[in-house]
Design an enzyme around this catalytic site. Structure first.
Site, PDB file in Angstrom:
ATOM      1  N   CYS A 146     -18.431  -7.959 -14.377  1.00 20.97           N
ATOM      2  CA  CYS A 146     -19.266  -6.981 -14.033  1.00 20.97           C
ATOM      3  C   CYS A 146     -20.635  -6.926 -14.868  1.00 20.97           C
ATOM      4  O   CYS A 146     -21.675  -6.646 -14.285  1.00 20.97           O
ATOM      5  CB  CYS A 146     -18.868  -5.374 -13.985  1.00 20.97           C
ATOM      6  SG  CYS A 146     -17.681  -5.102 -12.539  1.00 20.97           S
TER       7      CYS A 146
ATOM      8  N   CYS B  71     -15.037  11.244  -3.267  1.00 19.38           N
ATOM      9  CA  CYS B  71     -15.247  10.266  -2.635  1.00 19.38           C
ATOM     10  C   CYS B  71     -15.282  10.198  -1.068  1.00 19.38           C
ATOM     11  O   CYS B  71     -14.377  11.015  -0.526  1.00 19.38           O
ATOM     12  CB  CYS B  71     -14.288   9.175  -3.150  1.00 19.38           C
ATOM     13  SG  CYS B  71     -14.095   7.439  -2.179  1.00 19.38           S
TER      14      CYS B  71
ATOM     15  N   ASP C 197       0.650  -1.233   0.023  1.00 17.46           N
ATOM     16  CA  ASP C 197      -0.112   0.155   0.124  1.00 17.46           C
ATOM     17  C   ASP C 197       0.770   1.186  -0.168  1.00 17.46           C
ATOM     18  O   ASP C 197       0.565   2.007  -0.850  1.00 17.46           O
ATOM     19  CB  ASP C 197      -0.925  -0.006   1.370  1.00 17.46           C
ATOM     20  CG  ASP C 197      -1.816   1.113   0.995  1.00 17.46           C
ATOM     21  OD1 ASP C 197      -2.467   1.339  -0.098  1.00 17.46           O
ATOM     22  OD2 ASP C 197      -2.577   1.608   2.066  1.00 17.46           O
TER      23      ASP C 197
ATOM     24  N   CYS D 171     -24.235  -4.628 -14.400  1.00 16.33           N
ATOM     25  CA  CYS D 171     -24.636  -4.446 -13.090  1.00 16.33           C
ATOM     26  C   CYS D 171     -23.904  -2.979 -12.992  1.00 16.33           C
ATOM     27  O   CYS D 171     -22.695  -2.774 -13.108  1.00 16.33           O
ATOM     28  CB  CYS D 171     -23.900  -5.417 -12.143  1.00 16.33           C
ATOM     29  SG  CYS D 171     -24.319  -4.828 -10.474  1.00 16.33           S
TER      30      CYS D 171
END
Length: 346
Positions: A189, A215, A135, A192
């Protein structure tokens, strides 16, 4: 070195023993288009205040940009599948919502510890230079994970796994070994758009595109200043991160909570903290409450700012005295958020 295919099979078995739900391998040149997409995204300013993404964009664009000697990339996923409905507190306005991933131990510590153990096994089994990342390094984890076959990047831009749904922490090992590659993930996906419709602040300008500036995860964690007023009502009672786009993904029905690493089981005090208690936090109280949690990285001021906005969205007049006290807070961002909340409740 032993036979690369045999080594890779042993590697995956060892990864499973160390708590990883999945382990796949791809090549150092597996994401040739990722750099272009990254620079376009940065050029639009969609990263907001995350200057660290722009500062090392060329290193992030390709594994070889960070380490020219890398030949294979080992991508690993560790599951944190929740045992409860992440959306259960949506309408419980006196409680704060903390993202599922942050309710247990800090994933940086847990994943890196397991990665280092796997790296030691690799060096002992077949010595070769390697590097481990979780990360914080300039690594395109999600495109690499998709290229390795852990899953695919869904329309919410996060990883989706056929086995673990949207609940995977990612880690990577760069190595100079030439290992056989797994087939890439296939986007499943379909038509959807549940994740797009679920976002309370319309952070998706289009499928597979995220504007971080809208966000809630970015706003409550990365953003240091006042949160734009027009976005505050959509934040609701979310005080650290947001799970909405992840939680509504239909692929989660295949995820099993039994696969989740025990370190990520939620701490009781972080599942549904009282907003009134968060408003009263000082630095010492914040450090005590969030010790060992990834929440600790935002510090007391951002947490109280977030709690003040949640209080303003609560409709609960009982929070007025605590908010009045915060209008004189030493941090001007906290004081402004408290004043905004007061205006909403009075």
């Amino acid at each position: 070195m032993i036979d690369p295919a045999a080594f890779t099979a042993l590697l995956k078995a060892e990864a499973a023993c160390l708590g990883f739900a999945d382990c796949r391998v791809t090549g150092a040149d597996a994401i040739p288009d990722a750099g272009g997409r990254l620079h376009a995204w940065l050029g639009q300013g969609s990263h907001g205040e995350m200057g660290w993404m722009e500062a090392r964009a060329d290193e992030r664009a390709s594994p070889r940009g960070l380490w020219p000697d890398v030949r294979s990339v080992i991508m690993l996923g560790m599951a944190y599948t929740p045992g409860h409905n992440p959306l259960a507190l949506t309408d419980v306005r006196d409680r704060g919502r903390i993202s599922v991933y942050a309710q247990g131990q800090d994933y940086h510590d847990i994943v890196k510890r397991a990665l280092k153990a796997l790296a030691r096994w690799m060096v002992e089994t077949s010595p070769a230079p390697l590097k481990v990342f979780v990360d914080t390094a300039p690594v395109m984890e999600k495109p690499l994970a998709a290229a390795a076959g852990l899953g695919w990047q869904g329309k919410h831009t996060n990883m989706v796994s056929r086995q673990e749904g949207s609940w995977l922490f990612l880690g990577s090992i760069y190595t100079t070994l030439d290992l056989p590659h797994d087939p890439p993930g296939r986007d499943s996906c379909g038509s959807c758009d549940a994740c797009q419709r679920a976002c309370p602040t319309d952070a998706f300008p289009a499928p597979y595109r995220l504007d971080a500036r809208r966000c809630i995860s970015y706003l409550t964690i990365e953003h240091k200043g006042p949160i734009p007023e027009e976005l505050r009502p959509g934040i609701g009672n979310r005080i650290y991160g947001c799970d909405d786009c992840l939680a509504v993904c239909p692929w989660n029905k295949f995820a099993e909570q039994a696969h989740a690493h025990r370190a990520f089981l939620p701490r009781a005090e972080l599942v549904a903290p009282r907003i009134a208690d968060l408003l009263a936090l000082d630095d010492a109280g914040f450090r005590e409450m969030f010790a060992g949690s990834p929440v600790k990285r935002i510090g007391r001021n951002r947490m109280v700012r977030n709690a003040a906005i949640a209080a303003g969205n609560s409709g609960d007049a009982k929070m007025i005295p605590a908010l009045e006290a915060l209008t004189g807070d030493g941090d001007q961002v906290v004081a402004e958020a408290a004043a905004w909340a007061l205006a909403r409740l009075t």
